[in-house]
Design an enzyme around this catalytic site. Structure first.
Site, PDB file in Angstrom:
ATOM      1  N   ASP A 186       2.036   4.976   6.460  1.00  0.00           N
ATOM      2  CA  ASP A 186       1.328   5.259   5.082  1.00  0.00           C
ATOM      3  C   ASP A 186       2.248   5.066   4.152  1.00  0.00           C
ATOM      4  O   ASP A 186       3.344   5.731   4.104  1.00  0.00           O
ATOM      5  CB  ASP A 186       0.633   6.519   5.502  1.00  0.00           C
ATOM      6  CG  ASP A 186      -0.491   6.905   4.193  1.00  0.00           C
ATOM      7  OD1 ASP A 186      -1.456   6.231   4.298  1.00  0.00           O
ATOM      8  OD2 ASP A 186      -0.326   7.728   3.403  1.00  0.00           O
ATOM      9  N   ASP A 217       2.991  -5.505  -5.458  1.00  0.00           N
ATOM     10  CA  ASP A 217       4.077  -6.655  -5.323  1.00  0.00           C
ATOM     11  C   ASP A 217       4.278  -7.232  -6.924  1.00  0.00           C
ATOM     12  O   ASP A 217       5.284  -7.578  -7.073  1.00  0.00           O
ATOM     13  CB  ASP A 217       4.106  -7.521  -4.211  1.00  0.00           C
ATOM     14  CG  ASP A 217       4.506  -6.817  -3.194  1.00  0.00           C
ATOM     15  OD1 ASP A 217       5.081  -5.812  -3.062  1.00  0.00           O
ATOM     16  OD2 ASP A 217       4.327  -7.409  -1.759  1.00  0.00           O
TER      17      ASP A 217
HETATM   18  O1  LIG Z   1      -4.052   2.419   6.150  1.00  0.00           O
HETATM   19  P1  LIG Z   1      -3.826   0.986   6.800  1.00  0.00           P
HETATM   20  O2  LIG Z   1      -4.907   0.531   7.653  1.00  0.00           O
HETATM   21  O3  LIG Z   1      -2.299   0.547   7.454  1.00  0.00           O
HETATM   22  O4  LIG Z   1      -3.958  -0.106   5.559  1.00  0.00           O
HETATM   23  P2  LIG Z   1      -3.927   0.247   3.742  1.00  0.00           P
HETATM   24  O5  LIG Z   1      -3.862  -0.836   3.061  1.00  0.00           O
HETATM   25  O6  LIG Z   1      -5.156   1.204   3.443  1.00  0.00           O
HETATM   26  O7  LIG Z   1      -2.484   1.185   3.743  1.00  0.00           O
HETATM   27  P3  LIG Z   1      -2.096   2.545   3.134  1.00  0.00           P
HETATM   28  O8  LIG Z   1      -3.393   3.248   3.587  1.00  0.00           O
HETATM   29  O9  LIG Z   1      -1.015   2.849   3.603  1.00  0.00           O
HETATM   30  O10 LIG Z   1      -2.141   2.066   1.732  1.00  0.00           O
HETATM   31  C1  LIG Z   1      -1.260   1.635   1.076  1.00  0.00           C
HETATM   32  C2  LIG Z   1      -1.326   0.896  -0.104  1.00  0.00           C
HETATM   33  O11 LIG Z   1      -0.122   1.188  -0.904  1.00  0.00           O
HETATM   34  C3  LIG Z   1       0.194  -0.208  -1.630  1.00  0.00           C
HETATM   35  N1  LIG Z   1       1.364  -0.657  -0.783  1.00  0.00           N
HETATM   36  C4  LIG Z   1       2.116  -0.427   0.361  1.00  0.00           C
HETATM   37  N2  LIG Z   1       3.045  -1.036   0.772  1.00  0.00           N
HETATM   38  C5  LIG Z   1       3.090  -1.931  -0.174  1.00  0.00           C
HETATM   39  C6  LIG Z   1       4.073  -2.993  -0.391  1.00  0.00           C
HETATM   40  O12 LIG Z   1       4.997  -3.333   0.470  1.00  0.00           O
HETATM   41  N3  LIG Z   1       3.733  -3.761  -1.487  1.00  0.00           N
HETATM   42  C7  LIG Z   1       2.701  -3.750  -2.228  1.00  0.00           C
HETATM   43  N4  LIG Z   1       1.888  -2.716  -2.152  1.00  0.00           N
HETATM   44  C8  LIG Z   1       1.941  -1.834  -0.892  1.00  0.00           C
HETATM   45  C9  LIG Z   1      -0.976  -1.141  -1.221  1.00  0.00           C
HETATM   46  O13 LIG Z   1      -1.975  -0.992  -2.172  1.00  0.00           O
HETATM   47  C10 LIG Z   1      -1.716  -0.526   0.084  1.00  0.00           C
HETATM   48  O14 LIG Z   1      -2.905  -0.731   0.067  1.00  0.00           O
HETATM   49 MG   LIG Z   2      -5.094   2.992   4.656  1.00  0.00          MG
END
Ligand SMILES: O=P(O)(O)OP(=O)(O)OP(=O)(O)OC[C@H]1O[C@@H](n2cnc3c(O)ncnc32)[C@H](O)[C@@H]1O
Ligand SMILES: [Mg+2]
Length: 202
Positions: free
Chosen positions: A71, A157
């Site tokens: 997360d 990003d």
């Molecule tokens: O929960 P899962 O299924 O893994 O997929 P998700 O996209 O919903 O993932 P998260 O709940 O962890 O939300 C993370 C959000 O934070 C941002 N994020 C996380 N890591 C990032 C990265 O390396 N680069 C850019 N944005 C990022 C991006 O908007 C993601 O959608």
């Molecule tokens: Mg998610």
């Protein structure tokens, strides 16, 4: 070593997990490719930790395989840590990266560059079926740019310039990002824990 399944619905994350872990000589598979019905786990926690645990433990139990999940999100100091755990859904339930970026840029309008610090945070969770998850955390500090720059990567990003660099993560590209990212730092620590675990369990 047994196969570990990466459980995420985010295509950008899957790619990074695979690239980083292959550099660390660990073979993983995507859970989405392994099962026909990978349904989203509802993220009801208030913290990255709670949601990472929820994802790893639920997917591991549901599909009876060892699971890695993260997360993650962007914390902006001038916005009191927003978007934080709500990063994916900041501008609405449809998880729209472009709308999320617009919301951050609008809220930071007029904020000087020396007040635009923030960090990407990644809490990584590994769980085996029925067991409690093991957690690690990684951060990547930087500043939020005033406009979008670059096309690589995903999420925020294009507006995140890591400290020590003159370009955004979307301009720097996967190779640089995967050396310095929050996800890389969290995975480095996790790989160390998992290799100890293998030694102990034989
Ligand atoms: O929960 P899962 O299924 O893994 O997929 P998700 O996209 O919903 O993932 P998260 O709940 O962890 O939300 C993370 C959000 O934070 C941002 N994020 C996380 N890591 C990032 C990265 O390396 N680069 C850019 N944005 C990022 C991006 O908007 C993601 O959608
Ligand atoms: Mg998610």
């Amino acid at each position: 070593m047994k196969t570990i399944y990466v459980a995420t619905t985010n295509k950008g994350k899957i790619k990074e997990f695979e690239q980083i872990l292959s550099a660390l000589s660990i073979k993983v598979e995507s859970l989405q490719d392994h099962v026909s019905n990978m349904e989203d786990v509802e993220e009801t926690g208030d913290t990255f930790e709670e949601n990472a645990i929820l994802k790893a433990e639920t997917y591991a139990k549901r599909h009876q395989v060892p699971v890695l999940a993260d997360d993650s999100g962007l914390e902006v100091n001038a916005l009191d840590g927003e978007p934080g755990v709500y990063s994916a859904r900041y501008a609405g339930e449809d998880k729209n990266d472009q709308a999320n970026i617009d919301k951050v840029l609008n809220k930071l309008k007029g904020v000087e560059i020396d007040q635009r610090q923030g960090a990407f945070v990644c809490v990584m969770a590994y769980a085996e079926p029925g067991d409690k998850a093991v957690l690690t955390e990684g951060k990547c500090h930087g500043v939020i740019t005033e406009t979008r720059q670059g096309h690589d990567g995903f999420g925020y990003d294009p507006i995140f310039q890591p400290n020590g660099y003159e370009q955004t993560l979307a301009e720097l590209g996967a190779q640089v990002k995967n050396e310095i990212s929050h996800r890389r730092h969290a995975l480095n620590e996790m790989v160390q824990i998992l290799s100890e675990k293998v030694k102990v369990e034989g």
